[in-house]
Design an enzyme around this catalytic site. Structure first.
Site, mmCIF file in Angstrom:
data_model
loop_
_atom_site.group_PDB
_atom_site.id
_atom_site.type_symbol
_atom_site.label_atom_id
_atom_site.label_comp_id
_atom_site.label_asym_id
_atom_site.label_seq_id
_atom_site.Cartn_x
_atom_site.Cartn_y
_atom_site.Cartn_z
ATOM 1 N N ILE A 212 41.101 -73.021 20.622
ATOM 2 C CA ILE A 212 40.127 -72.340 21.482
ATOM 3 C C ILE A 212 40.733 -71.992 22.841
ATOM 4 O O ILE A 212 40.156 -71.257 23.618
ATOM 5 C CB ILE A 212 38.851 -73.193 21.619
ATOM 6 C CG1 ILE A 212 38.298 -73.542 20.245
ATOM 7 C CG2 ILE A 212 37.769 -72.501 22.418
ATOM 8 C CD1 ILE A 212 37.979 -72.362 19.353
ATOM 9 N N LYS B 128 32.372 -92.089 36.505
ATOM 10 C CA LYS B 128 33.286 -91.446 35.561
ATOM 11 C C LYS B 128 34.598 -92.236 35.472
ATOM 12 O O LYS B 128 35.059 -92.582 34.386
ATOM 13 C CB LYS B 128 33.564 -90.011 36.024
ATOM 14 C CG LYS B 128 34.700 -89.333 35.288
ATOM 15 C CD LYS B 128 35.176 -88.099 36.053
ATOM 16 C CE LYS B 128 36.405 -87.501 35.419
ATOM 17 N NZ LYS B 128 36.168 -86.873 34.130
ATOM 18 N N CYS C 239 36.219 -76.587 20.146
ATOM 19 C CA CYS C 239 36.244 -76.201 21.561
ATOM 20 C C CYS C 239 37.656 -76.422 22.089
ATOM 21 O O CYS C 239 38.551 -76.779 21.326
ATOM 22 C CB CYS C 239 35.201 -77.010 22.345
ATOM 23 S SG CYS C 239 34.805 -76.293 23.959
ATOM 24 N N GLU D 130 23.085 -70.977 27.291
ATOM 25 C CA GLU D 130 22.571 -71.938 28.253
ATOM 26 C C GLU D 130 21.332 -71.492 29.023
ATOM 27 O O GLU D 130 20.403 -72.246 29.223
ATOM 28 C CB GLU D 130 23.678 -72.250 29.242
ATOM 29 C CG GLU D 130 23.257 -73.273 30.237
ATOM 30 C CD GLU D 130 24.462 -73.946 30.813
ATOM 31 O OE1 GLU D 130 25.371 -74.277 30.048
ATOM 32 O OE2 GLU D 130 24.488 -74.121 32.016
ATOM 33 N N HIS E 120 35.085 -83.375 21.149
ATOM 34 C CA HIS E 120 34.478 -84.177 22.216
ATOM 35 C C HIS E 120 34.706 -85.661 21.969
ATOM 36 O O HIS E 120 34.202 -86.500 22.701
ATOM 37 C CB HIS E 120 32.986 -83.879 22.325
ATOM 38 C CG HIS E 120 32.705 -82.422 22.522
ATOM 39 N ND1 HIS E 120 32.589 -81.547 21.471
ATOM 40 C CD2 HIS E 120 32.576 -81.684 23.647
ATOM 41 C CE1 HIS E 120 32.375 -80.336 21.956
ATOM 42 N NE2 HIS E 120 32.374 -80.387 23.259
HETATM 43 N N1 GLN Z 1 39.036 -71.468 26.430
HETATM 44 C C1 GLN Z 1 38.347 -72.618 26.930
HETATM 45 C C2 GLN Z 1 39.141 -73.877 26.618
HETATM 46 O O1 GLN Z 1 39.722 -73.944 25.596
HETATM 47 C C3 GLN Z 1 36.970 -72.750 26.338
HETATM 48 C C4 GLN Z 1 36.257 -73.959 26.858
HETATM 49 C C5 GLN Z 1 34.804 -74.056 26.489
HETATM 50 O O2 GLN Z 1 34.346 -73.414 25.582
HETATM 51 N N2 GLN Z 1 34.060 -74.876 27.160
HETATM 52 O O3 GLN Z 1 39.159 -74.803 27.380
HETATM 53 ZN ZN ZN Z 2 33.554 -74.520 23.746
#
Ligand code: GLN
Ligand code: ZN
Length: 759
Positions: free
Chosen positions: A431, A18, A727, A605, A695
């Site tokens: 998020i 990493k 995210c 998941e 990402h």
């Molecule tokens: N609330 C979390 C963040 O913003 C959600 C992360 C996720 O969905 N993996 O980091």
């Molecule tokens: Zn997410």
């Protein structure tokens, strides 16, 4: 009995890969330095296996980012838009993994998908009508030779053609069947190369066999391998399956000319009964008996009993892991804080190698009961482990139907919330997490080590929260967040604050590319000790007149991203956690937080891979567990949830039945297809489909986001659409985050403007 390993963690004992890869991304080290680190890691992984006297050691299980991506490159499945960038092979590889924005062009990454029922993510390769599958790489040869040079004879591991073709996205008219002839030629070429090297065994991974398969699938599988497996050859072929049993294809698979078949006896509910019912012919059985997904020690008595049952059917059995050890942490040796009385219950990847060799020895000793290895293990499982909290059990037992139902109905609540909040159409938000800089991580680490006081730490985090609120105000977001600076990880944070969890220092597991997670261990009954997030949220809300969302992780995600107990049903654990989070929700509400997001990032998941198991094994408790968390709030309190994968097309009614007011999810990499599906299912919950991909460091343009929004509006309708990234932002850098969010807000405003002009 011989022993085998399906695959080994590749990130390194202390995440060396990493760090090297991230340095390479930042231009801090050269390509050759990265390659040198990788080589050192591979050698270390082989040597560990050799030291543990593993007979079948895996090679080519290494990857710089992902093994599906490697297979795509190996087989020439590189989409034209990446070739057109004219980058070096390694740069092109990373462009497919992370997107590329620079002198040579601007291209998004391939979509990222969940690897079966794990928290590992693979890159989804693409084939179009111009694609030509053929063997163009030689990584498996290089890997084999590299090990050979150390005097280690390995079995190269390659994803098999069926799984590859099943997981590919077909962009043109051609489908799986059209690529069978090319795949056959490519895999024949692989075997030809291995024959030339005089390799003993090759392992073709075919986890797709554990999914629901129909007759066409089985015919495709058979057509592929009938042609690929030559009648006379030197290299032996191991067909490796994992993550479940192969009930749909067992008969077809065992009739083919494989030399060995690898079956999963941990997750494969029916593996044993399939064997007993249909027999196993003359092949070598690679029996996956050491759990490659969980960290509890193997119960030798149970495993030996299973092995005895297997030997009644199979003449030659090799002891193996249930899946690649990629899904467990590397080694217990770095865990200095874990008490010995806890530690003795666990086995990470390296310790699982020892378990394999122990079992291999125990399977053959005459006086089993007298063997100290056996006695120790027996003793561990016979003695009581303190885990019990009677109050928690009583609360779970006392739950009634009303505890799982929020009133009034969603539509009624929605109206009250609109009036109470007075948000604009298409409200913008994020998020939850904001970039976690080195400074923040170092502060948290110092606090943990006791180098700074609680007061200092609190002041530091409060400053970060205040800055974050200021940045969001400047950007013009409508619903703000506190930024999650106090959290290393959305699950570990709660694990550390709840009773019943143990946590580790270095037990990292790869999630995707260079991203690793450190799942806590559920050791005993779970309960909340004290409020966990309330002071931070309250502080954030005090900095602004805008609404600040409280931010929690949901019970199913906490469970799915922890190592679960093996002595308690998952349902029970989920309800225990749900009760604890429910207390936090009610405290946040009482403290004046009016929007609360309960992330269920990992809900999808652990959805069983087979449809017939979905409800019985999972949804029947997972969805109610989420409802239990929020059923107690007032109608004017708005509950959000977030899911990382938009691949919930098949469980849309269940997602709606979570009864949240708003759900955000990933959509940008998967081309918004989910939104049409939501519409056709009359989805009730308001939605925030991610408008850009977090990402990747790429900054989306205002036009690009506006276009997505307009498309979304068309399907969702203006009263139900929220605008957010796909995210949390914690893995991103600050400048790109501010730029991307600024574009997002500008796009939302532009589209709103048009909406207002429309009649
Ligand atoms: N609330 C979390 C963040 O913003 C959600 C992360 C996720 O969905 N993996 O980091
Ligand atoms: Zn997410």
């Amino acid at each position: 009995m011989k022993t085998a390993v399906i695959g080994y963690p590749r990130i390194g004992t202390l995440r060396e890969l990493k760090f090297a890869t991230e340095q390479y991304f930042k231009g801090q080290i050269s390509e050759s330095a990265l390659l040198a680190t990788a080589e050192k890691l591979r050698q270390a992984h082989w040597l560990s296996q050799q030291q543990a006297k593993i007979d079948f050691i895996a090679s080519n299980d290494f990857s710089f980012y992902d093994q599906m991506l490697d297979t795509a490159v190996l087989l020439n499945a590189i989409p034209a838009r990446y070739r057109q960038l004219r980058l070096s092979p390694l740069e092109q590889y990373f462009a497919m993994a992370r997107g590329y924005q620079g002198e040579n062009g601007d291209v998004k990454a391939l979509p990222m998908k969940k690897w079966f029922n794990t928290n590992y993510h693979y890159l989804e390769p693409e084939l179009d009508d111009e694609s030509e599958l053929k063997l163009v790489g030689d990584t498996f040869i290089q890997a084999y030779l590299e090990a050979k040079a150390l005097n280690i004879d390995t079995k190269p591991v390659i994803i098999g053609p069926f799984t590859f073709l099943k997981l590919v996205r077909y962009r043109g008219k051609k489908r799986l069947g059209d690529f069978i002839p090319q795949a056959i030629t490519a895999y024949q070429a692989i075997l030809h190369q291995l024959n030339k090297l005089a390799t003993q065994w090759v392992q073709f991974d075919e986890p797709a066999l554990v999914m629901d398969l129909d007759q066409t699938d089985i015919a495709d599988f058979t057509a592929l391998y009938q042609a690929i497996l030559p009648k006379k050859q030197q290299v032996k072929v191991l067909l490796q399956t994992y993550f479940g049993d192969i009930r749909d294809s067992y008969v077809a698979v065992t009739q083919l000319d494989f030399d060995g078949i690898g079956l999963d006896f941990v997750e494969g509910e029916q593996s044993l009964s399939l064997l007993q019912k249909h027999g196993f012919s003359e092949k070598v059985l690679f029996a996956g008996v050491v759990n490659g997904k969980n960290i509890w020690k193997n119960n030798y008595a149970k495993t030996l009993k299973l092995l005895a049952q297997l030997s009644a059917v199979s003449k030659q059995t090799v002891l193996s892991t249930s899946c690649s050890l990629l899904h467990v942490p590397y080694s217990l040796v770095h865990e200095t804080q874990l008490a010995a009385e806890h530690k003795r219950y666990f086995a990470f990847a390296q310790e699982k190698l020892t378990e394999l060799s122990d079992l291999s020895h125990l399977a053959e000793v005459d006086e089993l009961q007298q063997d100290p290895l056996y006695q120790d293990n027996q003793h561990l499982f016979a003695s009581a482990r303190y885990t019990h909290n009677a109050a928690v059990h009583d609360r779970v037992a006392g739950l009634t139907e009303a505890d799982f139902k929020r009133t009034p109905a969603l539509a009624v609540r929605a109206e009250q919330q609109v009036t109470a909040f007075a948000l604009p159409l298409l409200p913008t938000t994020t998020i939850g997490s904001f970039p976690q800089t080195a400074e923040i991580r170092s502060y948290r680490a110092q606090f943990k080590k006791g180098e700074i006081s609680a007061k200092q730490y609190q002041r530091f985090i409060q400053q970060k929260i205040a800055d974050c609120i200021a940045v969001q105000t400047q950007i013009g977001l409508d619903v703000l967040v506190h930024g999650e600076f106090e959290r290393n990880d959305m699950v570990e944070f709660f694990g550390e604050h709840l009773a019943g969890f143990l946590f580790t220092e270095k037990a990292w597991v790869q999630s995707y590319g260079t991203r690793c997670v450190k799942p806590p261990i559920i050791w005993g009954d779970v309960a909340r000790r004290a409020p966990m997030t309330v002071p931070w949220s309250v502080y954030a809300q005090a900095q602004t007149d805008k609404l600040v969302k409280g931010m929690l992780t949901g019970p199913v995600t906490i469970l799915n991203w922890s190592f679960p107990r093996e002595d308690l049903a998952l349902r029970e654990s989920a309800l225990q956690i749900a009760l604890a989070i429910r207390e936090e929700v009610l405290d946040l509400e009482a403290a004046g937080i009016r929007i609360i997001q309960v992330d269920e990032a990992a809900l999808k998941e652990k959805l069983p891979l087979r449809r017939q198991d979905w409800h019985r094994h999972y949804l029947d408790w997972a969805i109610p567990a989420f409802r239990l968390v929020h059923s107690g709030v007032k109608p004017q309190t708005q509950i959000h949830t977030h899911m990382c994968y938009s691949e919930f097309a098949e469980i849309i009614p269940e997602i709606d039945a979570m009864d949240a007011d708003v759900i955000s999810f990933e959509a940008s990499r998967s081309n918004l297809s989910i939104i049409q599906v939501l519409k056709s299912h009359h989805f009730q919950t308001a939605v925030g489909p991610g408008v850009y991909d977090i990402h990747s460091p790429r900054i989306p343009s205002v036009e690009e986001i506006s276009q997505s929004l307009e498309q979304m509006l068309f399907e969702v309708g203006k009263h139900k659409l929220w605008v957010n990234p796909d995210c949390g932002l914690k893995t991103r850098g600050e400048p790109e985050t501010v730029a991307s969010l600024t574009h997002m807000v500008a796009a939302a405003k532009a589209v709103r403007q048009k909406l207002i002009k429309l009649p």
